[in-house]
Design an enzyme around this catalytic site. Structure first.
Site, mmCIF file in Angstrom:
data_model
loop_
_atom_site.group_PDB
_atom_site.id
_atom_site.type_symbol
_atom_site.label_atom_id
_atom_site.label_comp_id
_atom_site.label_asym_id
_atom_site.label_seq_id
_atom_site.Cartn_x
_atom_site.Cartn_y
_atom_site.Cartn_z
ATOM 1 N N TRP A 154 7.255 9.404 28.190
ATOM 2 C CA TRP A 154 6.307 8.967 29.216
ATOM 3 C C TRP A 154 5.065 8.329 28.634
ATOM 4 O O TRP A 154 4.591 7.305 29.137
ATOM 5 C CB TRP A 154 5.949 10.115 30.163
ATOM 6 N N ASP A 205 -1.939 12.077 32.264
ATOM 7 C CA ASP A 205 -0.772 12.049 33.146
ATOM 8 C C ASP A 205 -0.294 13.495 33.290
ATOM 9 O O ASP A 205 0.284 14.058 32.368
ATOM 10 C CB ASP A 205 0.313 11.168 32.514
ATOM 11 N N LYS A 238 7.398 16.362 41.418
ATOM 12 C CA LYS A 238 7.659 17.489 40.522
ATOM 13 C C LYS A 238 7.011 18.759 41.085
ATOM 14 O O LYS A 238 7.698 19.672 41.468
ATOM 15 C CB LYS A 238 7.135 17.206 39.114
HETATM 16 C C1 LIG Z 1 8.132 11.690 36.468
HETATM 17 C C2 LIG Z 1 7.054 11.250 35.558
HETATM 18 C C3 LIG Z 1 6.523 9.941 35.605
HETATM 19 C C4 LIG Z 1 7.078 8.857 36.498
HETATM 20 O O1 LIG Z 1 6.884 9.046 37.819
HETATM 21 P P1 LIG Z 1 7.396 7.950 38.861
HETATM 22 O O2 LIG Z 1 7.042 8.577 40.162
HETATM 23 O O3 LIG Z 1 8.864 7.776 38.676
HETATM 24 O O4 LIG Z 1 6.640 6.702 38.600
HETATM 25 C C5 LIG Z 1 5.487 9.647 34.745
HETATM 26 N N1 LIG Z 1 4.996 10.550 33.886
HETATM 27 C C6 LIG Z 1 5.492 11.797 33.804
HETATM 28 C C7 LIG Z 1 4.917 12.762 32.837
HETATM 29 C C8 LIG Z 1 6.536 12.178 34.643
HETATM 30 O O5 LIG Z 1 7.030 13.417 34.555
#
Ligand SMILES: *Cc1c(COP(=O)(O)O)cnc(C)c1O
Length: 367
Positions: free
Chosen positions: A104, A174, A198
């Site tokens: 990521w 993030d 999530k």
């Molecule tokens: C799932 C995830 C993303 C991507 O999310 P999207 O909704 O598919 O854009 C980005 N960073 C992390 C750490 C994630 O777990």
């Protein structure tokens, strides 16, 4: 009983939330309309979005210095939206420092390179992303636009156990896969962002928690809908927001408050992840490669000693009501995601199944 869904996202939702959403599906609070049929300009949806925002602020103890915004495009869009809003503030010619700890952060830094000059301040790539480089080895740029970290690498299974000091440079995190799973000191972060699917609710809404002084610096090329000033000025309704997703997040926040908030979620996630890691570490049949003090409490990747048994493992797990344990295609193996909605019983059931599987197949196959 519903099966246990170990998916990394879209992930399991609290059952109580699904039941309440079903009850309210056709008639939200006696108004004769579904929450998804309400105008985003109306009083009723105004109540829904305000309540969701206030509950999230309370749960995370977000200080008044920070705004909570609901946006769209997921964390992936944020990888472009953040530099578009922040590189203009920078004195160091748009340099962005990245701490590269997995898939990521890799996606984030590649996208940011379209808008700024990416500098990798630290990386665990050469070690297979099996750790988070400690702060004392980072090489930060003075006056960078911001420092980007991924607090929990959903795919590689590592997680920050510390909040780095970046001095006057804004710290951006993030937190897509670990928001609301532990307390966060927002005075240390300039910006936190997270996709919903999530730990927050269903896919479709992105949460942004941003310090006020970072708002209002978007590049002229930044689409109006992604300029934080516009989003903030319109209370996250510059255009039609993902109303039903916000409503469901609001139900999740109420549920979290009832459970005891993030303190309780942290306790539970320590318990769930310890059950699994302790079992894996004692077994010669299963393996997790992440450095012990960098292991994620949310996403536990693991491997079978005999990978030829992967399909059998997944098929039998499914028969036991343990779903979506297949690892990410980039890593292979297995992955168990233990977000807030996963009950402790789910982690126990997984460990019991893994023990039984090892007893049935392990002795035959370990070489
Ligand atoms: C799932 C995830 C993303 C991507 O999310 P999207 O909704 O598919 O854009 C980005 N960073 C992390 C750490 C994630 O777990």
């Amino acid at each position: 009983m519903r099966p246990y869904n170990f998916s990394a996202g879209p992930a399991m939702m609290p059952e109580e939330v699904l039941v309440q959403a079903a009850v309210e599906m056709q008639d939200w609070h006696g108004c004769g309309m579904s929450a998804m049929e309400l105008s985003h300009r109306g009083r009723q949806f105004g109540t829904i979005i305000r309540q969701a925002r206030d509950d999230l602020r309370e749960l995370l103890e977000v200080p008044p210095t920070h705004r909570i915004l609901f946006m769209q495009g997921g964390a992936t869009a944020m990888n472009a939206i953040i530099p578009m809003n922040l590189v203009g503030r920078s004195c160091a010619e748009g340099v962005i420092d990245f701490v590269h700890t997995g898939v990521w952060s890799g996606k984030s830094l590649r996208e940011a390179g379209k808008y700024g000059v990416v500098h990798i301040a630290a990386s665990s790539e050469s070690r297979g992303f099996h750790d988070v480089p400690p702060r004392d080895v980072w090489q930060l740029t003075e006056r960078a636009a911001y420092v980007h970290v991924c607090s929990n690498e959903t795919i590689n299974g590592n997680q920050f156990g510390f909040v780095p000091d970046t001095k006057d440079v804004p710290l951006v995190a993030d937190m897509s896969s670990d928001i609301l799973s532990r307390p966060v000191d927002f005075s240390r972060y300039a910006l936190v962002f997270a996709s919903a699917q999530k730990n927050l609710g269903p896919a479709g809404v992105t949460v942004l928690i941003v310090r006020e002084d970072l708002i209002g610096h978007a590049l002229p090329c930044c689409p109006s809908v992604f300029d934080w000033q516009n989003v903030a000025d319109h209370d996250s309704m510059f255009n039609t927001p993902p109303t039903y997703a916000i409503y469901l997040c609001g139900l999740v926040f109420k549920w979290l408050k009832k459970q005891g908030g993030v303190a309780r979620m942290e306790q539970d996630s320590i318990e769930k992840s310890s059950l699994l890691y302790d079992f894996i570490d004692r077994s010669a049949f299963y393996r997790n490669d992440v450095k012990v003090d960098c292991r994620s409490r949310m996403n536990v990747p693991f491997f079978l000693a005999n990978e030829a048994l992967n399909d059998v493992f997944l098929a039998e797990a499914e028969k036991h009501g343990l779903l979506q344990l297949k690892g990410h295609r980039l890593t292979g193996g297995m992955r168990a995601s233990l977000y807030n909605a996963m009950p402790i019983e789910g982690a126990r059931a997984l460990v019991a199944f893994m023990r039984g599987f090892e007893n049935r197949y392990g002795r035959l196959s370990v070489v």
